[in-house]
Write an enzyme that holds these catalytic residues in place. Structure first.
Site, PDB file in Angstrom:
ATOM      1  N   GLU A 115      -3.056 -13.586   1.263  1.00  0.00           N
ATOM      2  CA  GLU A 115      -3.192 -12.779   2.471  1.00  0.00           C
ATOM      3  C   GLU A 115      -4.647 -12.762   2.936  1.00  0.00           C
ATOM      4  O   GLU A 115      -4.934 -12.860   4.125  1.00  0.00           O
ATOM      5  CB  GLU A 115      -2.718 -11.351   2.189  1.00  0.00           C
ATOM      6  CG  GLU A 115      -2.765 -10.446   3.417  1.00  0.00           C
ATOM      7  CD  GLU A 115      -2.354  -9.007   3.096  1.00  0.00           C
ATOM      8  OE1 GLU A 115      -2.265  -8.651   1.895  1.00  0.00           O
ATOM      9  OE2 GLU A 115      -2.153  -8.240   4.047  1.00  0.00           O
ATOM     10  N   SER A 125       3.788  -3.762   7.566  1.00  0.00           N
ATOM     11  CA  SER A 125       3.879  -4.423   8.876  1.00  0.00           C
ATOM     12  C   SER A 125       5.324  -4.764   9.214  1.00  0.00           C
ATOM     13  O   SER A 125       6.015  -5.371   8.397  1.00  0.00           O
ATOM     14  CB  SER A 125       3.064  -5.724   8.878  1.00  0.00           C
ATOM     15  OG  SER A 125       1.721  -5.451   8.602  1.00  0.00           O
ATOM     16  N   SER A 153       0.815  -1.213   0.000  1.00  0.00           N
ATOM     17  CA  SER A 153       0.000   0.000   0.000  1.00  0.00           C
ATOM     18  C   SER A 153       0.849   1.264   0.000  1.00  0.00           C
ATOM     19  O   SER A 153       1.978   1.273   0.508  1.00  0.00           O
ATOM     20  CB  SER A 153      -0.898   0.032   1.232  1.00  0.00           C
ATOM     21  OG  SER A 153      -1.780  -1.044   1.218  1.00  0.00           O
TER      22      SER A 153
END
Lengths: 379, 393
Positions: B249, B166, B134
């Site tokens: 995911e 993350s 992203s």
């Protein structure tokens, strides 16, 4: 048990889909309704179903059935739901035969199950008394009289009442309404003195009626199983009946949904195919998700019947509650997304919403089964 | 004795001998998992011992081929290993994005050299990976990403910004989507590259969420260097790999919706009381709980059904397209119900009385489930278009 169909089941499903889509369609149902058919289903079609073994699909082979189990019957009912096919599949194959198998004595099973499997006899359950399904609240009374019994009862929503040969009547032989013990089941021939059937006109145009038993005298061997001890067998019969109805509702909802999606791809407004509007796309996609969940819970419940699972009651109420919810949503969206044409009698989508509500109500609606499910899971 | 029984016996004996006692207690949460890396976060020295012992046998990733550091076990053997580990409550020795995300992508799309270079360090827990997807202006519309990779012969220079990365502050390497070409449609010109985070052109800043601290980071690239040999697949064809990993995911995130062991309804009845018939006293809450639990049951049945269909060789059916959407929405429902059931302690933020605000923080964190990895709205678009065949606007 893996949540997939085996080869035999896939063949049965395909055969049922092919036959019913040709011989017992919504158009046939409309014709039965409009001609005010005295039987309420096509007897010739029923005869063919019986010849294919469907009347005895879940009846063990020792009693002349196919012994395919309830998963097999569920698959046929799902296809009947897709086509809104009128037949004694629900009254006799799903409920009547199950009641005899669960509650009947050896002699009653010998006498009735082979005749049901051959498509020669229609047997139906006479249970509901008030406006709502409430089996423990049964107040109809059967009293001892000499060796036998005398029954007084008024039962409603008796499926195929006016064409049934035998009724399985639930009546109280002890205890007070509201208690599960003290209920007994009796086998009552339709032609017994004091039995009168009032065929009722239901919103789905399928067969149901109110049956009055006025001072009906029965021999001792009319009692099914133990005196005062019908509850366990009745409960299991109702669990199975509701799993079967959930299967029918699954087929009905899926068909209504697929027809609606097809309509969304055809209808143009504002210069666009309406299915390109995100407001409608998301509602359709959400419904698709709910239908996938419905398919899973119905299959799990059918397997629970055949595996004799101790979770049957939990899963039966789960499946019926879920399918009541989803059938309601699928048929409501079906009418709404079809717009004005969906409100016309000429269009078939209206037949789906009508059958859905009667099937939802039969043997306990969403409220009944969600409540029962919560009880089953401990709160 | 069958080969599998033999394998079970040997596995049991080896685990008994080699799994430290301290590693035979359940993990307390995500923070308790061992993620490896150049500078591993170690709560207990046995974590590394356990990981190293398992890695030596290839059992940190038992289903990968032996030549890449895996165990080369077949499905049945993997199942036996998991069962035997569960028998003694052995912890997973190593959890990482390298195992769950990059590895499967490399096995599918990487060349031999890339597999040989990157997979064994993942298996040994030596390199910790993060995912650069992203961007501030490329969330749901991921393909409009603008992080640029300029061709400098044997390497690219990367410039731009990623967000929601993350553990970027703890990772050693990144697998990253970059734009190598701006001339075609937005899906074209995206490439999938791997590069080392330990270089001056890379900076990661943690993001604080409504639920408190989080593993997420903003990650900035200022002439960061990626070697050309670490381009996975063809230049400009990275979207295929991105989609593959997104699907992967989504399946992981959807797992959050699984029904727990003790029903929330029973907990509610314990806390709030029952009426004379044994029902939860508040009928309104009871209905919400029953609806939630019924949907959780039907969702779990759907996960099983799809699994069984795959096992029966029927392929991944259309039902799998709803997993991410339904699983995350269910999890949000459950978290909202938690607040209603547990009451005041569930809206506590800090302190021992509130278990450090676990319920509230989980509730807030769950809001992100239907945003990350493709929003619920994007998932519904996908179902509408790809499964139902509804047309574009």
């Amino acid at each position: 048990m893996a949540l997939v169909l085996n080869e035999e089941q896939v063949m049965l499903k395909d055969a049922a889909a092919g036959f019913l889509a040709e011989r017992a369609t919504v158009a046939h149902q409309r014709a039965l309704r409009d001609s005010e058919d005295t039987t309420g289903f096509d007897a010739a079609v029923w005869k063919e179903m019986a010849e294919m073994g469907w009347a005895g699909i879940a009846i063990p082979e020792e009693f002349g059935g196919l012994g395919y189990g309830y998963t097999g019957l569920g698959l046929v009912l799902e296809q009947a739901g897709r086509n809104l096919s009128a037949s004694p599949l629900q009254s006799t194959v799903l409920v009547g035969a199950t009641a005899v198998a669960q509650l009947g004595t050896a002699a009653q099973k010998e006498a009735l199950l082979p005749a049901i499997a051959a498509g020669e006899t229609l047997v139906t359950l006479a249970l509901q008394e008030g406006a709502h399904h409430a089996p423990a609240a049964t107040a109809a009374v059967a009293t001892k009289s000499g060796e036998g019994f005398v029954i007084n009862a008024e039962k409603r929503l008796v499926l195929d009442a006016h064409v049934a040969d035998q009724f399985v009547v639930i009546a109280r032989t002890s205890g007070t309404p509201g208690t599960e013990s003290g209920l007994s089941a009796f086998l009552v021939p339709a032609n017994a003195e004091g039995v009168s059937v009032d065929r009722r006109s239901m919103v789905d145009s399928h067969n149901a009626g109110t049956v009055t038993f006025a001072e009906v005298s029965l021999p001792a061997d009319a009692l099914m199983g133990e005196l005062d001890g019908a509850w366990a067998g009745l409960s299991r019969t109702l669990d199975i009946a509701n799993v079967g109805l959930a299967s029918e509702l699954l087929g009905l909802s899926t068909e209504a949904f697929e027809r609606t999606v097809e309509y969304l791809k055809e209808r143009k407004q504002f210069g666009h195919i309406i299915g390109s509007f995100q407001g409608l796309q998301h509602r359709a996609a959400e419904l698709f998700a709910e239908l996938e969940l419905s398919r899973s819970i119905v299959l799990q419940a059918l397997h629970a019947v055949d595996a004799d699972s101790d979770k049957l009651s939990l899963l039966a109420s789960a499946a019926k509650a879920k399918l009541c919810e989803v059938a309601q949503r699928a048929t409501n969206e079906g009418v709404q997304m079809h717009g004005g044409i969906g409100m016309t009698d000429e269009h078939e989508i209206g037949f789906f919403i009508k059958r859905a509500r009667v099937a939802q109500h039969t043997f306990g609606d969403y409220n009944y089964h969600l409540d029962r499910y919560a009880e089953q899971v401990g709160f | 004795m069958s080969d599998l029984d033999q394998f079970r016996q040997e596995t049991r004996a080896w685990l008994e001998e080699n799994c430290p006692e301290t590693m035979r207690v359940p993990v307390k949460g995500f923070d308790d998992l061992y993620n490896g890396g150049r500078n591993p976060e170690i709560d207990h020295p046995d974590q590394k011992v356990w990981c190293d012992r398992m890695a030596e046998r290839g059992w940190t990733v038992p289903h990968w081929p032996r030549e890449y550091g895996g165990g080369g076990l077949d499905k049945d053997e993997v199942k036996v290993l998991r069962e035997e580990m569960a028998r003694i409550s052995a912890r997973s020795p190593l959890d990482s994005f390298g195992i769950s995300m990059l590895g499967p992508a490399l096995l599918q799309f990487g060349n031999e050299e890339q597999k040989k270079e990157h997979l064994p360090p993942i298996c040994r827990g030596e390199i910790r990976w993060c995912q650069g997807y992203s961007e501030p202006n490329a969330g749901s519309d991921l393909a409009s990403l603008q992080t640029r990779a300029d061709d400098h012969g044997d390497h690219y220079l990367i410039n731009g910004q990623k967000v929601w990365t993350s553990y970027a502050d703890k990772a050693d390497w990144i697998f990253c989507l970059v734009r190598t070409d701006n001339s075609g449609t937005k899906h074209e010109g995206i490439s999938f590259v791997l590069f080392d985070m330990a270089q001056s052109g890379v900076e990661a800043r943690p993001i604080k969420l409504i639920s408190g601290s989080s593993p997420f980071c903003e990650t900035f690239f200022d002439d960061a260097r990626a070697e050309k040999r670490n381009l996975v697949g063809e230049e400009g064809k990275g979207w295929t790999i991105a989609k593959y990993l997104l699907t992967h995911e989504r399946e992981m995130i959807s797992g959050f919706g699984a029904a727990p062991k003790k029903s929330l309804g029973e907990s509610a009845a314990d806390i709030m009381g029952r009426d004379s018939e044994g029902r939860l006293v508040n009928g309104i809450l009871r209905q919400s709980l029953a609806q939630y639990q019924l949907d959780a049951l039907a969702f779990a049945a759907t996960m099983s059904r799809v699994g069984d269909e795959v096992k029966a060789g029927q392929g991944l059916g259309a039902a799998s397209s709803i997993f991410k959407y339904y699983g995350t929405e269910l999890n949000k429902r459950r978290n909202e119900l938690n607040l209603q059931v547990y009451g005041e302690p569930a809206v506590g933020w800090d302190g021992e009385a509130y278990n450090n605000g676990t319920l509230a923080r989980d509730w807030l964190r769950s809001k992100g489930n239907s945003i990350e990895g493709g929003t619920s709205e994007v998932q519904l678009n996908i179902v509408a278009k790809r499964v139902l065949g509804l047309p574009d606007a």
